[in-house]
Design a protein around this motif. Sequence first.
Motif, PDB file in Angstrom:
ATOM      1  N   LEU A 110       1.902  68.087   8.943  1.00 53.56           N
ATOM      2  CA  LEU A 110       2.349  69.263   8.181  1.00 53.56           C
ATOM      3  C   LEU A 110       3.870  69.340   8.144  1.00 53.56           C
ATOM      4  CD1 LEU A 110      -0.150  72.052   9.386  1.00 53.56           C
ATOM      5  CD2 LEU A 110      -0.214  70.727   7.263  1.00 53.56           C
ATOM      6  N   GLY A 111       4.501  68.695   9.096  1.00 51.70           N
ATOM      7  CA  GLY A 111       5.962  68.666   9.091  1.00 51.70           C
ATOM      8  C   GLY A 111       6.543  67.867   7.942  1.00 51.70           C
ATOM      9  N   SER A 112       5.694  67.127   7.216  1.00 57.57           N
ATOM     10  CA  SER A 112       6.164  66.355   6.051  1.00 57.57           C
ATOM     11  C   SER A 112       6.289  67.208   4.797  1.00 57.57           C
ATOM     12  CB  SER A 112       5.202  65.191   5.773  1.00 57.57           C
ATOM     13  OG  SER A 112       5.104  64.332   6.890  1.00 57.57           O
ATOM     14  N   LEU A 113       5.797  68.434   4.862  1.00 62.60           N
ATOM     15  CA  LEU A 113       5.842  69.330   3.691  1.00 62.60           C
ATOM     16  C   LEU A 113       7.217  70.005   3.647  1.00 62.60           C
ATOM     17  CD1 LEU A 113       2.280  70.902   4.104  1.00 62.60           C
ATOM     18  CD2 LEU A 113       2.943  68.884   2.774  1.00 62.60           C
ATOM     19  N   VAL A 114       8.216  69.222   3.340  1.00 63.19           N
ATOM     20  CA  VAL A 114       9.605  69.665   3.501  1.00 63.19           C
ATOM     21  C   VAL A 114      10.022  70.746   2.495  1.00 63.19           C
ATOM     22  CG1 VAL A 114      10.354  67.530   4.586  1.00 63.19           C
ATOM     23  CG2 VAL A 114      10.358  67.715   2.076  1.00 63.19           C
ATOM     24  N   HIS A 115       9.236  70.928   1.440  1.00 65.08           N
ATOM     25  CA  HIS A 115       9.567  71.966   0.452  1.00 65.08           C
ATOM     26  C   HIS A 115       8.755  73.242   0.657  1.00 65.08           C
ATOM     27  CE1 HIS A 115      12.137  69.214  -1.672  1.00 65.08           C
ATOM     28  NE2 HIS A 115      11.146  68.350  -1.876  1.00 65.08           N
ATOM     29  N   LEU A 116       8.047  73.304   1.756  1.00 61.22           N
ATOM     30  CA  LEU A 116       7.186  74.458   2.017  1.00 61.22           C
ATOM     31  C   LEU A 116       8.011  75.723   2.225  1.00 61.22           C
ATOM     32  CD1 LEU A 116       4.080  74.409   2.203  1.00 61.22           C
ATOM     33  CD2 LEU A 116       4.312  74.482   4.688  1.00 61.22           C
TER      34      LEU A 116
END
Length: 491
Positions: free
Chosen positions: A201-207
């Motif tokens: 979930l840490g890859s969802l940098v545009h969250l």
Amino acid sequence: MLLYECFFLLKFVISKLPMRKSTVVQALLILPLLTFHVFSQQEGSTAPMEKTEQEALYLAIQSFVGKWWNGSELYPDPCGWTPIQGVSCDFLDGLWYITVLDIGPVLENSLECTQDAKFSPLLFKFKHLKSLCFFNCFSPHQPTTIPSSNWEKLAGSLETLVFRSNQGLIGEIPASLGQLTNLKSLVLVENSLAGMLPRELGSLVHLKRLVLTGNRFSGQIPVSLAGNLSELLILDLSRNNLSGPLPSSFGGLTSLLTLDLSNNTLEGSLPSGLGELRNLTLLDLRNNNFSGGLTHSLQSMTSIQDMLLSNNPLGGNLMEFGWENLRNLTTLDLSNTGLTGVIPDSISSLKTLRSLALDNNHLSGSVSPKLATLPSLGALYLSGNNLTGELEFSEGFYKRMGGRFTSWNNPNLCYNSEVMSTGHVPVGVERCKHEQENSVYNSSTENIVSSGSSNQNSGLLASFGFSACINGFWWVIVVQELVPLLLLILL
């Protein structure tokens, strides 16, 4: 014909406005907009929908709402003149494409799921899908899981993914959701999801929003989750079974406005990195096992409005904290946190404070009357401490607060008598003893003075050196001895 209608509409608009040059110019500027609107309406009503996507839409919806639903007959033009509730389309390159799909009883006439609803892989065919939402769709009658594959097919478009109030949605969060690199909102609320939070979930940098409240997630909060999401505005992991300490990398969430980790079993000290959250307005860590006192870095949260830390064994005291720095604070909840020491006067500098909860601690000392001067204060809870001395609040303060002021279970705390006549007295607090003693003393003095006129004989005897307490039999003896003596003097 369309141009003629636009011209007629423009002529009508001009006829209703004052005939000034500026008005005419403004009306002329409307003409291109009206023309574009009319042509777009005509184009949209006749533009086709990609055949494979239209068929996928009908079959996908049917897997949720039941086989009775015949989309091709009910909605032959789902993006045009027969729209489906919960379905939105965008016009791209001469064709209509599905961009929003909401399944569940959100609005009247919404698509409602059957008890046998299951997730359809056909949804991955919507290559322009931006928002996918399921509300109260998957029931415990037939539990289902979030698909673990094919999410990469929506990676280029999907921005919002929501599963809300689906008691039949079980299993873990698939790591493949980390492939949705354009995702801005991930909301998994009040489902039956469990397991550990995937570090992917840490890859969802545009969250911008990550809300996972009301599930059964366990384990620690991934370091990647706290360190990589620099654009995150809302992080809500409340009402789960998360444990362990908070990652020190929380300071990297510099854009964060809301942090809610309440109702878990998190533990350890509050990391100093929390002080880096300068934009944070809500910090909710209630009902955990945090300890180690209030970290001084929290006083750097100059934007904080609600600081909720109750029901944690934090310990420590309030005197060593720079409360005057939190000038925007409106709610401070530190009840049942093991606090000791006195209540500092610096809290009375928080002019925006509306609610102050310090109940069920080990606080001692007196209660400063300055707290009553806070202009916005509407609730003050001080019960269950070791506070002492006299409450010096006014009648107006008690009247204004009502049941929102509590101070019971402070054995050595009392109130003054000035508020007795009004009936607005603090519940569970006794009247100050020195005032009761003064009242008793004054009452006794009045009785003595009032009875003085009826005991003149006793006063006369006392002037002769006899005690005023002589009575009964001894009084008769005294009279018998005095009568002969008086006769001798007179003779």
